[in-house]
Motif scaffolding. Structure first.
Motif, PDB file in Angstrom:
ATOM      1  N   LEU A  72      -0.865  -7.088 -13.564  1.00 45.76           N
ATOM      2  CA  LEU A  72       0.026  -6.468 -14.541  1.00 45.76           C
ATOM      3  C   LEU A  72       0.353  -5.027 -14.144  1.00 45.76           C
ATOM      4  N   ILE A  73      -0.649  -4.293 -13.690  1.00 50.65           N
ATOM      5  CA  ILE A  73      -0.408  -2.920 -13.240  1.00 50.65           C
ATOM      6  C   ILE A  73       0.539  -2.913 -12.048  1.00 50.65           C
ATOM      7  N   TYR A  74       0.346  -3.840 -11.111  1.00 52.35           N
ATOM      8  CA  TYR A  74       1.247  -3.930  -9.960  1.00 52.35           C
ATOM      9  C   TYR A  74       2.669  -4.244 -10.414  1.00 52.35           C
ATOM     10  N   LEU A  75       2.825  -5.138 -11.353  1.00 54.02           N
ATOM     11  CA  LEU A  75       4.152  -5.494 -11.852  1.00 54.02           C
ATOM     12  C   LEU A  75       4.843  -4.287 -12.471  1.00 54.02           C
ATOM     13  N   LEU A  76       4.113  -3.503 -13.241  1.00 54.03           N
ATOM     14  CA  LEU A  76       4.708  -2.383 -13.951  1.00 54.03           C
ATOM     15  C   LEU A  76       4.846  -1.135 -13.094  1.00 54.03           C
ATOM     16  N   ALA A  77       3.923  -0.893 -12.170  1.00 52.32           N
ATOM     17  CA  ALA A  77       3.924   0.369 -11.432  1.00 52.32           C
ATOM     18  C   ALA A  77       4.089   0.222  -9.930  1.00 52.32           C
ATOM     19  N   GLY A  78       3.663  -0.885  -9.379  1.00 52.58           N
ATOM     20  CA  GLY A  78       3.617  -0.994  -7.931  1.00 52.58           C
ATOM     21  C   GLY A  78       4.825  -1.610  -7.263  1.00 52.58           C
ATOM     22  N   ARG A  79       5.508  -2.483  -7.958  1.00 56.27           N
ATOM     23  CA  ARG A  79       6.681  -3.128  -7.375  1.00 56.27           C
ATOM     24  C   ARG A  79       7.806  -2.130  -7.281  1.00 56.27           C
ATOM     25  N   LYS A  80       8.284  -1.961  -6.087  1.00 56.70           N
ATOM     26  CA  LYS A  80       9.408  -1.056  -5.886  1.00 56.70           C
ATOM     27  C   LYS A  80      10.689  -1.892  -5.907  1.00 56.70           C
ATOM     28  N   LEU A 121       0.207 -11.473  -6.304  1.00 56.41           N
ATOM     29  CA  LEU A 121      -0.503 -11.315  -5.037  1.00 56.41           C
ATOM     30  C   LEU A 121       0.406 -11.656  -3.860  1.00 56.41           C
ATOM     31  N   ILE A 122       1.136 -12.748  -3.955  1.00 58.71           N
ATOM     32  CA  ILE A 122       2.065 -13.138  -2.899  1.00 58.71           C
ATOM     33  C   ILE A 122       3.188 -12.119  -2.772  1.00 58.71           C
ATOM     34  N   ASP A 123       3.716 -11.648  -3.898  1.00 63.74           N
ATOM     35  CA  ASP A 123       4.771 -10.639  -3.864  1.00 63.74           C
ATOM     36  C   ASP A 123       4.290  -9.379  -3.159  1.00 63.74           C
ATOM     37  N   CYS A 124       3.083  -8.975  -3.432  1.00 68.05           N
ATOM     38  CA  CYS A 124       2.520  -7.783  -2.801  1.00 68.05           C
ATOM     39  C   CYS A 124       2.356  -7.995  -1.297  1.00 68.05           C
ATOM     40  N   LEU A 125       1.810  -9.122  -0.904  1.00 72.69           N
ATOM     41  CA  LEU A 125       1.557  -9.382   0.509  1.00 72.69           C
ATOM     42  C   LEU A 125       2.841  -9.520   1.324  1.00 72.69           C
ATOM     43  N   ARG A 126       3.903 -10.020   0.720  1.00 71.92           N
ATOM     44  CA  ARG A 126       5.154 -10.252   1.446  1.00 71.92           C
ATOM     45  C   ARG A 126       6.161  -9.116   1.291  1.00 71.92           C
ATOM     46  N   SER A 127       5.831  -8.111   0.512  1.00 71.20           N
ATOM     47  CA  SER A 127       6.775  -7.044   0.219  1.00 71.20           C
ATOM     48  C   SER A 127       7.063  -6.200   1.457  1.00 71.20           C
ATOM     49  N   LYS A 128       8.324  -6.058   1.763  1.00 76.93           N
ATOM     50  CA  LYS A 128       8.763  -5.189   2.856  1.00 76.93           C
ATOM     51  C   LYS A 128       8.937  -3.754   2.357  1.00 76.93           C
ATOM     52  N   ARG A 129       8.936  -3.577   1.052  1.00 75.52           N
ATOM     53  CA  ARG A 129       9.161  -2.257   0.464  1.00 75.52           C
ATOM     54  C   ARG A 129       7.908  -1.393   0.470  1.00 75.52           C
ATOM     55  N   SER A 155       4.448   0.210   2.288  1.00 77.48           N
ATOM     56  CA  SER A 155       3.879   0.517   3.599  1.00 77.48           C
ATOM     57  C   SER A 155       2.601  -0.315   3.774  1.00 77.48           C
ATOM     58  N   ASP A 156       2.078  -0.329   4.993  1.00 80.35           N
ATOM     59  CA  ASP A 156       0.868  -1.114   5.248  1.00 80.35           C
ATOM     60  C   ASP A 156      -0.306  -0.639   4.398  1.00 80.35           C
ATOM     61  N   ASN A 157      -0.468   0.666   4.288  1.00 79.04           N
ATOM     62  CA  ASN A 157      -1.566   1.194   3.476  1.00 79.04           C
ATOM     63  C   ASN A 157      -1.393   0.855   1.996  1.00 79.04           C
ATOM     64  N   GLU A 158      -0.178   0.981   1.483  1.00 79.74           N
ATOM     65  CA  GLU A 158       0.078   0.624   0.081  1.00 79.74           C
ATOM     66  C   GLU A 158      -0.189  -0.860  -0.150  1.00 79.74           C
ATOM     67  N   ARG A 159       0.206  -1.685   0.778  1.00 80.48           N
ATOM     68  CA  ARG A 159      -0.002  -3.128   0.650  1.00 80.48           C
ATOM     69  C   ARG A 159      -1.492  -3.456   0.588  1.00 80.48           C
ATOM     70  N   ILE A 160      -2.295  -2.806   1.429  1.00 78.48           N
ATOM     71  CA  ILE A 160      -3.740  -3.048   1.423  1.00 78.48           C
ATOM     72  C   ILE A 160      -4.348  -2.614   0.094  1.00 78.48           C
ATOM     73  N   VAL A 161      -3.975  -1.428  -0.363  1.00 81.13           N
ATOM     74  CA  VAL A 161      -4.534  -0.918  -1.622  1.00 81.13           C
ATOM     75  C   VAL A 161      -4.136  -1.813  -2.791  1.00 81.13           C
ATOM     76  N   TRP A 162      -2.856  -2.173  -2.887  1.00 80.62           N
ATOM     77  CA  TRP A 162      -2.409  -3.014  -3.992  1.00 80.62           C
ATOM     78  C   TRP A 162      -3.051  -4.395  -3.936  1.00 80.62           C
ATOM     79  N   THR A 163      -3.229  -4.930  -2.739  1.00 78.39           N
ATOM     80  CA  THR A 163      -3.888  -6.236  -2.618  1.00 78.39           C
ATOM     81  C   THR A 163      -5.318  -6.158  -3.137  1.00 78.39           C
TER      82      THR A 163
END
Length: 74
Positions: free
Chosen positions: A63-71, A33-41, A43-51
Motif C-alpha cells: 500500500l505504501i508503494y502504491l501511494l508513495a513509490g510508484r512514479k 511486487l511485480i510492478d516494483c520489480l519490472r518498473s523502468k522508472r 533506479s536499481d537502488n530504489e527497486r531493491i529498497v522498495w522490493t
C-alpha cells in the motif's frame, strides 16, 4: 455475561468472507511486487529498497508503494 452463538452457516460465511479478502490482499501484494520489480522508472537502488519494503511488510508495504513509490510518467 452475554454469549453470542454462531451456527454452522454463520461460521462458513465468515470463513468465506475472510478467505476472499485474504486472496484479494495477496493478489494486490503480488501485483505491487511485480510492478516494483519490472518498473523502468525506478533506479536499481530504489527497486531493491522498495522490493525489501514490500516483501517484509507485506500488505502495508504494498500500500505504501502504491501511494508513495510508484512514479507516474508525465
Amino acid at each position: 455475561m452475554l454469549a453470542i452463538g454462531l451456527g454452522g452457516w454463520e461460521v462458513l460465511l465468515l470463513l468465506g468472507v475472510a478467505g476472499v479478502f485474504s486472496l484479494l490482499l495477496f493478489a494486490f501484494w503480488v501485483w505491487m511486487l511485480i510492478d516494483c520489480l519490472r518498473s523502468k522508472r525506478l533506479s536499481d537502488n530504489e527497486r531493491i529498497v522498495w522490493t525489501l519494503v514490500i516483501v517484509f511488510t507485506h500488505a502495508l508495504g504494498a500500500l505504501i508503494y502504491l501511494l508513495a513509490g510508484r512514479k507516474t510518467t508525465a
